[in-house]
Design an enzyme around this catalytic site. Structure first.
Site, PDB file in Angstrom:
ATOM      1  N   HIS A  80     -21.385 125.686 -34.531  1.00 17.08           N
ATOM      2  CA  HIS A  80     -22.534 125.341 -33.677  1.00 17.08           C
ATOM      3  C   HIS A  80     -22.294 126.011 -32.321  1.00 17.08           C
ATOM      4  CE1 HIS A  80     -25.178 122.815 -31.228  1.00 17.08           C
ATOM      5  NE2 HIS A  80     -25.701 122.317 -32.339  1.00 17.08           N
ATOM      6  N   ASP A 130     -14.459 119.523 -34.056  1.00 20.49           N
ATOM      7  CA  ASP A 130     -15.827 119.116 -33.743  1.00 20.49           C
ATOM      8  C   ASP A 130     -16.304 118.261 -34.914  1.00 20.49           C
ATOM      9  OD1 ASP A 130     -18.550 118.893 -33.614  1.00 20.49           O
ATOM     10  OD2 ASP A 130     -18.967 121.030 -33.390  1.00 20.49           O
ATOM     11  N   GLN A 187     -20.733 116.363 -37.100  1.00 21.47           N
ATOM     12  CA  GLN A 187     -21.387 116.178 -38.396  1.00 21.47           C
ATOM     13  C   GLN A 187     -20.487 115.451 -39.389  1.00 21.47           C
ATOM     14  OE1 GLN A 187     -24.448 116.768 -38.902  1.00 21.47           O
ATOM     15  NE2 GLN A 187     -24.939 117.997 -37.093  1.00 21.47           N
ATOM     16  N   LYS A 238     -25.907 111.064 -33.527  1.00 22.23           N
ATOM     17  CA  LYS A 238     -25.932 111.423 -34.948  1.00 22.23           C
ATOM     18  C   LYS A 238     -25.413 110.285 -35.827  1.00 22.23           C
ATOM     19  CE  LYS A 238     -25.031 116.285 -33.851  1.00 22.23           C
ATOM     20  NZ  LYS A 238     -26.389 116.795 -33.771  1.00 22.23           N
ATOM     21  N   CYS A 282     -28.953 126.113 -34.159  1.00 22.66           N
ATOM     22  CA  CYS A 282     -27.907 126.366 -33.143  1.00 22.66           C
ATOM     23  C   CYS A 282     -26.709 127.106 -33.730  1.00 22.66           C
ATOM     24  CB  CYS A 282     -27.449 125.075 -32.461  1.00 22.66           C
ATOM     25  SG  CYS A 282     -28.746 124.265 -31.536  1.00 22.66           S
TER      26      CYS A 282
END
Lengths: 402, 314
Positions: free
Chosen positions: A115, A193, A196, A219, A360
């Protein structure tokens, strides 16, 4: 999983004609408990935490401490003070890109599907410090190659490995445990990261042994403008201060300052207390549902959607063919139809909300010369019936535009 | 083409809505790229098309498919219609400003800027012919210049007329609503531009028909300031009062006229013939109601705003 029971917690799904929301990789819907937690703060104690000793201020401080405990539990952190609240994953990665000590010749490794939030901060850091940003390419089906990664680690002085645990592009996860372990073998700091990943799978930072793990609240049923950056105590000590000012110092003179310890050192200024309290409520809610349950549910939905998509003419699915490898995301494109037209038409005609564009991850699309894709991303409240409506709508879209 | 038409429509809607303003800006960005021979990369057309096709899909797949297939052609058609409508609208606005009606001078068709038609209203002439018009069949030519102070004949208007300068001929009746509405404007014009002024009383109802001869006789007796004051007072009187002959003679007396002379004059055969001829002359202009003004020989029907007469006089 009793989806019908959980759906009742989401006001937006309780209308006469509820929307079909498949853009959960961007932001999820908010359950009543999150809305109530934020509302309670705003109505009952909308004041400053960490400084005022009055009854309202103390209540805020306690609520934030409680939220930090919840966040630590959510990722199984060893200590609460390893948790820093911030605005989102992007801010967390920017903090690290500015605060980690980099110098000329150091290598920063990312994958080719990052991303922008886990790409641009490192590109800038590399430019600023004369370090080198290096991309570990995934395989043709989008899966991670541990051999390519190992070769990259061996090629030079890798200082930082910054990788998305789960791609927002195609839902493919990296073997995080192995990535961390290998990176540490080469003495690299690992930044995961988990934007997600955290909402969809159990996250055990102690087991992972990652130095830093960052994710956003919006999220995982939480409010937007909230995020968590986890770092081990040892890792935090290696960081230079990033944003400083109110709440980050214990004392100042006209020439000197004394910084507070982590986490306060990295939480400058008055915080989004309503957001932090809402985020804690969201993490509790997600764990009440159960992240294993959520993951299983999403896999089932993805398999169901993939099977139907494969029946439609002209559809190309990004990533591996096996939906089990794509978590709760299925991303596809139809070369003859504009992705935004698909998304807008699905919305207008069938009330199905999906994401279209490059999500993104422009770099990956540019590299593959693909214009963009339509992405369906599922969460705990989605159902197979909704997928049926979506696919029926998609069939019509194809019939009209082809 | 979709961005051109969208911009035209959204720009107008954007006057009232910020959402549409943002869309108009997006459309403008698309236009900018198109006119500089670059592809429109904002996805604007796709978005608009997607919304329209999606909306139609809820109703009919066939219609949605048709619109999608001919979207570009339809966009062109709507673009042309929009431009045409814009031109018509601008012309209408200009006409309204210049002539008091969107449709042009003396056109009483519906005008959105004057929805009640007040600028084009007239009092229709409904006097039975035998009451005071011995011959009103029209077309019978009579000598012109009966009242006009300049060589103007209303016969066979306008072909036979020579354009005059600073001339105002006001044909109306004292009791008619639209004439009464126009009179203050006429007074203002008289005060500002001092045109050569002629007032022709052309009654639309028999109750005030007798005033034509009286006004003419008063004019002959005293054509200047006193006569204008008399006209003023008659317009200020109520229609009911005007139906009363004694009330009118009281005004004449009050204004310094010799009432017995006026009575004799009004009852004379000469005046009867004059009134009939004047009536015929006015009818020959094609008049269908009052007020009718000839401003520098241009006929203006209905009570127009002051600016309309001003443009013509200037």
């Amino acid at each position: 999983m009793d989806t019908d029971r959980w759906r009742q917690d989401f006001p937006l799904l309780q209308t006469a004609k509820p929307l079909i929301y498949f853009d959960n990789a961007c932001a999820t819907l908010k359950p009543e408990s999150v809305l109530q937690a934020m509302d309670t703060y705003n109505r009952e104690f909308p004041t400053c935490g960490g400084r005022s000793v009055n009854r309202l201020g103390s209540r805020v401080t306690k609520a934030v401490q409680a939220a930090r405990k919840v966040a630590a539990r959510f990722v199984n952190a060893a200590h609460e003070d390893e948790i820093v609240f911030l605005r989102n994953t992007t801010e967390g990665i920017n903090l690290l890109a500015h605060s980690l000590s980099l110098s000329e010749g150091d290598i920063i490794l990312t994958t080719d599907k990052e991303h922008n939030s886990n790409l641009v901060p490192w590109q800038l850091a590399a430019k600023r410090t004369n370090a080198k940003h290096q991309v570990v390419r995934t395989q043709d089906d989008g899966t991670f190659s541990i051999d390519v990664y190992r070769a990259a680690l061996a090629s030079g002085s890798v200082k930082v490995v910054a990788m998305g645990m789960t791609s927002n592009l195609d839902g493919v996860s990296i073997p995080a445990q192995e990535v961390v372990s290998l990176a540490h073998e080469y003495g690299a700091v690992v930044v995961l990261d988990a934007a997600q990943a955290a909402p969809h799978q159990l996250l055990d930072v102690q087991k992972l042994e990652a130095d830093f793990v960052v994710f956003s609240g919006h999220k995982l049923c939480g409010p937007s403008g909230t995020g968590v950056l986890y770092g081990t105590r040892a890792a935090w000590t290696t960081l230079q201060p990033f944003l400083v000012g109110g709440s980050t110092v214990s004392s100042t003179t006209y020439t000197e300052y004394e910084l507070l310890q982590v986490p306060e050192r990295f939480e400058a200024g008055l915080q989004d207390y309503a957001g932090i309290i809402g985020l804690a409520a969201a993490m509790e809610y997600v764990d009440l549902v159960g992240r294993d349950e959520i993951a299983r549910h999403e896999h089932k939905l993805n398999a169901y959607a993939t099977a139907q998509l494969e029946q439609l003419s002209g559809v190309t699915i990004l990533g591996p063919t096996d939906p089990a490898e794509r978590g709760g995301i299925v991303s596809f494109y139809i070369p003859t139809i504009d992705m935004h037209q698909i998304a807008i038409t699905l919305d207008t005609a069938s009330s199905v909300l999906v994401r279209s564009g490059q999500h993104c991850v422009h770099s990956w699309f540019h590299d593959r010369d693909i214009v963009g894709s339509v992405r369906l991303s599922f969460y705990l409240y989605n159902t197979t019936d909704e997928i049926d409506v979506c696919m029926a709508g998609l069939e019509k879209v194809i019939a009209v535009y082809s | 083409m979709a961005c051109f038409i969208a911009f035209a429509v959204l720009a107008v809607m954007g006057i009232f809505s910020s959402t549409h303003r943002a869309l108009a800006r997006e459309a403008f960005g698309c236009i900018t790229r198109r006119v500089t021979l670059r592809p429109c990369d904002t996805g604007f057309k796709e978005k608009i098309q997607g919304h329209m096709v999606g909306w139609l899909l809820r109703r009919s797949t066939r219609v949605a498919r048709f619109i999608n297939r001919y979207f570009e052609v339809l966009a062109w058609i709507f673009f042309i219609i929009t431009i045409w409508s814009l031109v018509i609208s601008v012309e209408g606005a200009y006409n309204f400003y210049r002539y008091g009606s969107c449709n042009g001078l003396n056109d009483s068709s519906f005008c959105v800027l004057d929805p009640t038609g007040s600028n084009s209203g007239v009092s229709a002439i409904d006097v039975p012919d035998d009451v005071f018009l011995p011959s009103c069949s029209g077309g019978e030519e009579v000598e012109g210049g009966l009242l006009s102070k300049v060589p103007l004949t209303l016969n066979r208007y306008p072909q036979m007329n020579i354009r005059t300068d600073n001339e105002l001929v006001f044909v109306g009746c004292f009791e008619c609503a639209y004439t009464r509405k126009t009179y203050p404007t006429v007074s203002r014009l008289l005060a500002t531009y001092e045109p050569a002024f002629t007032f022709i009383h052309h009654p639309t109802k028999p109750t005030t028909a007798y005033l034509t001869g009286i006004v003419q006789c008063a004019y002959e007796a005293s054509p200047e300031q006193e006569w204008l004051q008399l006209i003023d007072r008659l317009f200020m009187s109520t229609p009911d009062d005007l139906a009363d002959e004694d009330y009118v003679y009281d005004i004449l007396l009050d204004e310094g006229y010799e009432v017995s002379d006026i009575r004799d004059c009004a009852a004379s055969e000469r005046m009867e013939q004059f009134v009939a001829k004047q009536r015929q002359e006015v009818i020959n202009t094609g008049i269908y109601g009052t007020p009718l003004l000839f401003v520098n020989s241009t006929p203006v029907v209905g009570p127009k705003p002051y600016r309309v007469y001003r443009f013509m006089l200037r």
